[in-house]
Design a protein around this motif. Structure first.
Motif, PDB file in Angstrom:
ATOM      1  N   GLN A   1       0.834  -1.190   0.000  1.00  0.00           N
ATOM      2  CA  GLN A   1       0.000   0.000   0.000  1.00  0.00           C
ATOM      3  C   GLN A   1       0.876   1.250   0.000  1.00  0.00           C
ATOM      4  N   VAL A   2       0.361   2.300  -0.607  1.00  0.00           N
ATOM      5  CA  VAL A   2       1.036   3.589  -0.606  1.00  0.00           C
ATOM      6  C   VAL A   2       0.038   4.643  -0.156  1.00  0.00           C
ATOM      7  N   GLY A   3       0.414   5.425   0.841  1.00  0.00           N
ATOM      8  CA  GLY A   3      -0.475   6.453   1.359  1.00  0.00           C
ATOM      9  C   GLY A   3      -0.456   7.713   0.507  1.00  0.00           C
ATOM     10  N   HIS A   4      -1.441   8.595   0.763  1.00  0.00           N
ATOM     11  CA  HIS A   4      -1.570   9.827   0.001  1.00  0.00           C
ATOM     12  C   HIS A   4      -1.505  11.065   0.898  1.00  0.00           C
ATOM     13  N   GLY A   5      -0.848  10.945   2.022  1.00  0.00           N
ATOM     14  CA  GLY A   5      -0.634  12.132   2.837  1.00  0.00           C
ATOM     15  C   GLY A   5      -1.467  12.168   4.102  1.00  0.00           C
ATOM     16  N   VAL A   6      -1.783  13.381   4.549  1.00  0.00           N
ATOM     17  CA  VAL A   6      -2.415  13.603   5.846  1.00  0.00           C
ATOM     18  C   VAL A   6      -3.524  14.632   5.683  1.00  0.00           C
ATOM     19  N   ARG A   7      -4.484  14.585   6.604  1.00  0.00           N
ATOM     20  CA  ARG A   7      -5.539  15.600   6.609  1.00  0.00           C
ATOM     21  C   ARG A   7      -5.898  15.944   8.051  1.00  0.00           C
ATOM     22  N   PRO A   8      -6.334  17.184   8.314  1.00  0.00           N
ATOM     23  CA  PRO A   8      -6.790  17.543   9.663  1.00  0.00           C
ATOM     24  C   PRO A   8      -8.084  16.804   9.988  1.00  0.00           C
ATOM     25  N   SER A   9      -8.189  16.326  11.206  1.00  0.00           N
ATOM     26  CA  SER A   9      -9.400  15.612  11.611  1.00  0.00           C
ATOM     27  C   SER A   9     -10.184  16.355  12.682  1.00  0.00           C
ATOM     28  N   ALA A  10      -9.499  17.122  13.531  1.00  0.00           N
ATOM     29  CA  ALA A  10     -10.201  17.825  14.606  1.00  0.00           C
ATOM     30  C   ALA A  10      -9.262  18.832  15.253  1.00  0.00           C
ATOM     31  N   THR A  11      -9.865  19.773  15.951  1.00  0.00           N
ATOM     32  CA  THR A  11      -9.111  20.647  16.850  1.00  0.00           C
ATOM     33  C   THR A  11      -9.654  20.396  18.256  1.00  0.00           C
ATOM     34  N   ALA A  12      -8.880  19.724  19.056  1.00  0.00           N
ATOM     35  CA  ALA A  12      -9.313  19.328  20.395  1.00  0.00           C
ATOM     36  C   ALA A  12      -8.990  20.437  21.388  1.00  0.00           C
ATOM     37  N   ARG A  13      -9.990  20.833  22.183  1.00  0.00           N
ATOM     38  CA  ARG A  13      -9.795  21.893  23.167  1.00  0.00           C
ATOM     39  C   ARG A  13      -9.529  21.280  24.541  1.00  0.00           C
ATOM     40  N   ASP A  14      -8.504  21.785  25.188  1.00  0.00           N
ATOM     41  CA  ASP A  14      -8.095  21.307  26.509  1.00  0.00           C
ATOM     42  C   ASP A  14      -8.779  22.161  27.571  1.00  0.00           C
ATOM     43  N   PHE A  15      -9.698  21.564  28.337  1.00  0.00           N
ATOM     44  CA  PHE A  15     -10.457  22.301  29.347  1.00  0.00           C
ATOM     45  C   PHE A  15      -9.849  22.169  30.746  1.00  0.00           C
ATOM     46  N   SER A  16      -8.582  21.846  30.827  1.00  0.00           N
ATOM     47  CA  SER A  16      -7.933  21.833  32.135  1.00  0.00           C
ATOM     48  C   SER A  16      -7.909  23.252  32.705  1.00  0.00           C
ATOM     49  N   GLU A  17      -7.883  23.356  34.020  1.00  0.00           N
ATOM     50  CA  GLU A  17      -7.982  24.660  34.676  1.00  0.00           C
ATOM     51  C   GLU A  17      -6.682  25.455  34.541  1.00  0.00           C
ATOM     52  N   GLY A  18      -6.844  26.762  34.350  1.00  0.00           N
ATOM     53  CA  GLY A  18      -5.700  27.663  34.333  1.00  0.00           C
ATOM     54  C   GLY A  18      -5.369  28.149  35.731  1.00  0.00           C
ATOM     55  N   ASN A  19      -4.288  28.896  35.846  1.00  0.00           N
ATOM     56  CA  ASN A  19      -3.893  29.441  37.141  1.00  0.00           C
ATOM     57  C   ASN A  19      -4.890  30.501  37.606  1.00  0.00           C
ATOM     58  N   LEU A  20      -5.060  30.611  38.907  1.00  0.00           N
ATOM     59  CA  LEU A  20      -5.951  31.618  39.483  1.00  0.00           C
ATOM     60  C   LEU A  20      -5.137  32.854  39.869  1.00  0.00           C
ATOM     61  N   GLN A  21      -5.616  34.007  39.438  1.00  0.00           N
ATOM     62  CA  GLN A  21      -4.916  35.263  39.700  1.00  0.00           C
ATOM     63  C   GLN A  21      -5.771  36.132  40.615  1.00  0.00           C
ATOM     64  N   PRO A  22      -5.237  36.544  41.759  1.00  0.00           N
ATOM     65  CA  PRO A  22      -6.023  37.417  42.650  1.00  0.00           C
ATOM     66  C   PRO A  22      -6.162  38.818  42.069  1.00  0.00           C
ATOM     67  N   THR A  23      -7.351  39.393  42.220  1.00  0.00           N
ATOM     68  CA  THR A  23      -7.610  40.744  41.707  1.00  0.00           C
ATOM     69  C   THR A  23      -8.131  41.688  42.779  1.00  0.00           C
ATOM     70  N   ASP A  24      -8.639  41.146  43.875  1.00  0.00           N
ATOM     71  CA  ASP A  24      -9.247  41.946  44.951  1.00  0.00           C
ATOM     72  C   ASP A  24     -10.478  42.702  44.473  1.00  0.00           C
ATOM     73  N   ASN A  25     -11.019  42.332  43.330  1.00  0.00           N
ATOM     74  CA  ASN A  25     -12.260  42.925  42.830  1.00  0.00           C
ATOM     75  C   ASN A  25     -13.411  42.015  43.246  1.00  0.00           C
ATOM     76  N   PRO A  26     -14.392  42.509  43.989  1.00  0.00           N
ATOM     77  CA  PRO A  26     -15.471  41.629  44.482  1.00  0.00           C
ATOM     78  C   PRO A  26     -16.340  41.040  43.378  1.00  0.00           C
ATOM     79  N   LEU A  27     -16.283  41.614  42.182  1.00  0.00           N
ATOM     80  CA  LEU A  27     -17.100  41.102  41.092  1.00  0.00           C
ATOM     81  C   LEU A  27     -16.343  40.131  40.190  1.00  0.00           C
ATOM     82  N   ASP A  28     -15.075  39.878  40.496  1.00  0.00           N
ATOM     83  CA  ASP A  28     -14.307  38.878  39.764  1.00  0.00           C
ATOM     84  C   ASP A  28     -14.498  37.522  40.440  1.00  0.00           C
ATOM     85  N   VAL A  29     -14.871  36.521  39.629  1.00  0.00           N
ATOM     86  CA  VAL A  29     -15.175  35.199  40.182  1.00  0.00           C
ATOM     87  C   VAL A  29     -14.504  34.133  39.318  1.00  0.00           C
TER      88      VAL A  29
END
Length: 270
Positions: free
Chosen positions: A68-96
């Motif tokens: 067999q001989v292949g014909h290359g590659v194609r994009p199949s998906a863009t997977a989003r990583d929903f792991s949590e980011g770092n928390l930054q203190p703001t001292d703003n009571p409306l920031d959650v």
């Protein structure tokens, strides 16, 4: 040779897409609540020159492997990583910030629902009342999908870990003004990013499941005075960028090699 040209060109297009996605990740390294993407690829259709079970040169024998001989590659998906980011203190009571996998619910101007991890909320005036909104002016919804109204005379706004908003009235009493709504999805990877730190529900993500019980698992807790930053790791993205660049260079080399071989074939003399 033509097969090699097309296969290598598909590889160049795939790596260009990968660079585009990495560039977007790096551009949003300081975007509140941003979740990084990664490109996923699949190999293209194969040309089967000989099947494994086809007869070989010897009568009655079978080839143990195919050809067999292949014909290359194609994009199949863009997977989003929903792991949590770092928390930054703001001292703003409306920031959650959300400590966990949940999402805030917001209402867009057309009345449709959208979901976000960006908890940089603001107060928008509506007559004598103040309504909790996002930075773009979209209304933040409570657990009943209603607006969260904070009367003008109320002060010292506090948001508990379960999302309950309380404030001090003019007579000094503490009043409950509503609970910030949290939702979760059966498949968060199926959410559709629409910009402005917002996501839309799709058939792939499933319908949003609203938190209606303080003890319900899978939503997380809220942290007042903090914002969740992007989960993009600059060093990791720079390494991915170098890998994509080198893969692009290798594919250009394959195009050059195939072109040189074709040129040599064209220059053959009897």
């Amino acid at each position: 040779m033509m097969r090699a040209l097309w296969s290598a060109s598909s590889g160049m297009q795939a790596q260009q897409l990968s660079v585009d996605i990495i560039s977007n990740n790096l551009a949003n390294v300081n975007t509140t609540g941003f979740k990084k993407n990664r490109a996923e690829f699949k190999d293209l259709i194969y040309e089967t020159l000989r099947r494994p079970e086809s007869p070989d040169l010897l009568p009655g024998a079978a080839a143990p492997v195919g050809l067999q001989v292949g014909h290359g590659v194609r994009p199949s998906a863009t997977a989003r990583d929903f792991s949590e980011g770092n928390l930054q203190p703001t001292d703003n009571p409306l920031d959650v910030a959300i400590e966990g996998p949940g999402f805030f619910m917001v209402e867009r101007p057309d009345g449709s629902l959208a979901f976000t991890r960006d908890g940089s909320f603001k107060l928008s005036l509506d007559g004598t009342d103040r309504i909790l909104t996002t930075s773009n002016g979209y209304y933040v919804l409570d657990e009943n999908e209603s607006y969260i109204i904070i009367p003008e005379e109320y002060t010292d706004i506090s948001i508990s870990a379960d999302g309950m908003i309380t404030a001090v009235a003019e007579d000094g009493t503490v009043e409950e003004l509503g609970r910030i709504g949290l939702v979760k999805f059966s498949n968060p990877a199926g959410l559709l990013a629409v910009g402005n730190n917002l996501y839309e529900a799709t058939e792939a993500s499933g319908e949003p499941i609203v938190k209606d019980d303080d003890q319900a698992p899978g939503y997380g807790t809220l942290l007042q005075g903090y914002l969740e930053m992007s989960n993009v790791k600059v060093v990791e993205e720079m390494v991915n960028l170098i890998v994509a660049q080198r893969a692009y260079e290798v594919n250009t080399k394959a195009v050059q090699t195939a072109d040189e071989m074709l040129a040599q074939a064209n220059n053959l003399r009897r």
